[in-house]
Design a protein around this motif. Sequence first.
Motif, short mmCIF file in Angstrom:
data_model
loop_
_atom_site.label_atom_id
_atom_site.label_comp_id
_atom_site.label_asym_id
_atom_site.label_seq_id
_atom_site.Cartn_x
_atom_site.Cartn_y
_atom_site.Cartn_z
N MET A 1 0.83 -1.19 0.00
CA MET A 1 0.00 0.00 0.00
C MET A 1 0.88 1.25 0.00
N LYS A 2 0.53 2.19 -0.84
CA LYS A 2 1.23 3.46 -0.90
C LYS A 2 0.58 4.43 0.08
N LYS A 3 1.38 5.17 0.82
CA LYS A 3 0.85 6.17 1.73
C LYS A 3 0.64 7.46 0.95
N ILE A 4 -0.56 8.01 1.03
CA ILE A 4 -0.84 9.30 0.43
C ILE A 4 -1.32 10.23 1.54
N TYR A 5 -1.29 11.50 1.28
CA TYR A 5 -1.64 12.48 2.29
C TYR A 5 -2.84 13.30 1.85
N VAL A 6 -3.63 13.71 2.83
CA VAL A 6 -4.80 14.55 2.58
C VAL A 6 -4.74 15.75 3.53
N ILE A 7 -5.34 16.85 3.11
CA ILE A 7 -5.39 18.07 3.91
C ILE A 7 -6.80 18.24 4.43
N ALA A 8 -6.94 18.44 5.73
CA ALA A 8 -8.24 18.75 6.32
C ALA A 8 -8.56 20.19 5.97
N GLY A 9 -9.36 20.37 4.92
CA GLY A 9 -9.62 21.69 4.33
C GLY A 9 -10.06 22.75 5.30
N GLY A 10 -10.88 22.42 6.28
CA GLY A 10 -11.37 23.40 7.23
C GLY A 10 -10.28 23.99 8.12
N SER A 11 -9.19 23.28 8.27
CA SER A 11 -8.09 23.74 9.12
C SER A 11 -6.99 24.44 8.35
N CYS A 12 -6.97 24.28 7.03
CA CYS A 12 -5.92 24.87 6.20
C CYS A 12 -6.02 26.39 6.21
N ILE A 13 -4.89 27.06 6.45
CA ILE A 13 -4.86 28.54 6.47
C ILE A 13 -4.30 29.12 5.19
N GLY A 14 -3.97 28.27 4.23
CA GLY A 14 -3.49 28.73 2.93
C GLY A 14 -2.10 29.32 2.95
N CYS A 15 -1.23 28.84 3.82
CA CYS A 15 0.12 29.41 3.95
C CYS A 15 1.06 28.96 2.83
N VAL A 27 0.73 19.36 -4.54
CA VAL A 27 -0.13 20.23 -3.73
C VAL A 27 -0.49 21.46 -4.56
N LYS A 28 -1.80 21.68 -4.68
CA LYS A 28 -2.30 22.80 -5.49
C LYS A 28 -3.28 23.64 -4.69
N SER A 29 -3.34 24.92 -5.00
CA SER A 29 -4.26 25.84 -4.36
C SER A 29 -5.59 25.87 -5.11
N LEU A 30 -6.66 25.74 -4.36
CA LEU A 30 -8.01 25.86 -4.90
C LEU A 30 -8.76 26.87 -4.02
N ASP A 31 -8.88 28.10 -4.48
CA ASP A 31 -9.56 29.15 -3.71
C ASP A 31 -8.95 29.33 -2.32
N ASP A 32 -7.64 29.46 -2.25
CA ASP A 32 -6.89 29.68 -1.02
C ASP A 32 -6.90 28.49 -0.05
N ILE A 33 -7.38 27.36 -0.49
CA ILE A 33 -7.30 26.13 0.28
C ILE A 33 -6.47 25.16 -0.55
N TYR A 34 -5.58 24.46 0.10
CA TYR A 34 -4.68 23.56 -0.63
C TYR A 34 -5.20 22.14 -0.61
N LYS A 35 -5.01 21.46 -1.74
CA LYS A 35 -5.42 20.07 -1.93
C LYS A 35 -4.24 19.29 -2.47
N ILE A 36 -4.19 18.01 -2.12
CA ILE A 36 -3.13 17.13 -2.59
C ILE A 36 -3.69 16.23 -3.68
#
Length: 64
Positions: A1-15, A27-36
């Motif tokens: 199994m490959k480990k992948i990462y996810v961002i809890a969008g509600g906690s992301c501050i867009g830094c 990792v890409k920005s979508l409306d100041d929230i980052y997604k993997i």
Amino acid sequence: MKKIYVIAGGSCIGCASCAEVCPVHAVKSLDDIYKIDEDKCVGCGRCEKICPKMCIFPEDGDEK
């Protein structure tokens, strides 16, 4: 199994710290929230380590 990462969008501050350290630009920005992009993520964990809000978590994914 490959480990992948996810961002809890509600906690992301867009830094953008996670995007800056990602070696494969998964990792890409979508409306100041980052997604993997799970297809690009190689599971290195750099994003998780640098996140000041600790809102990036590993999830198990299928190896491709």
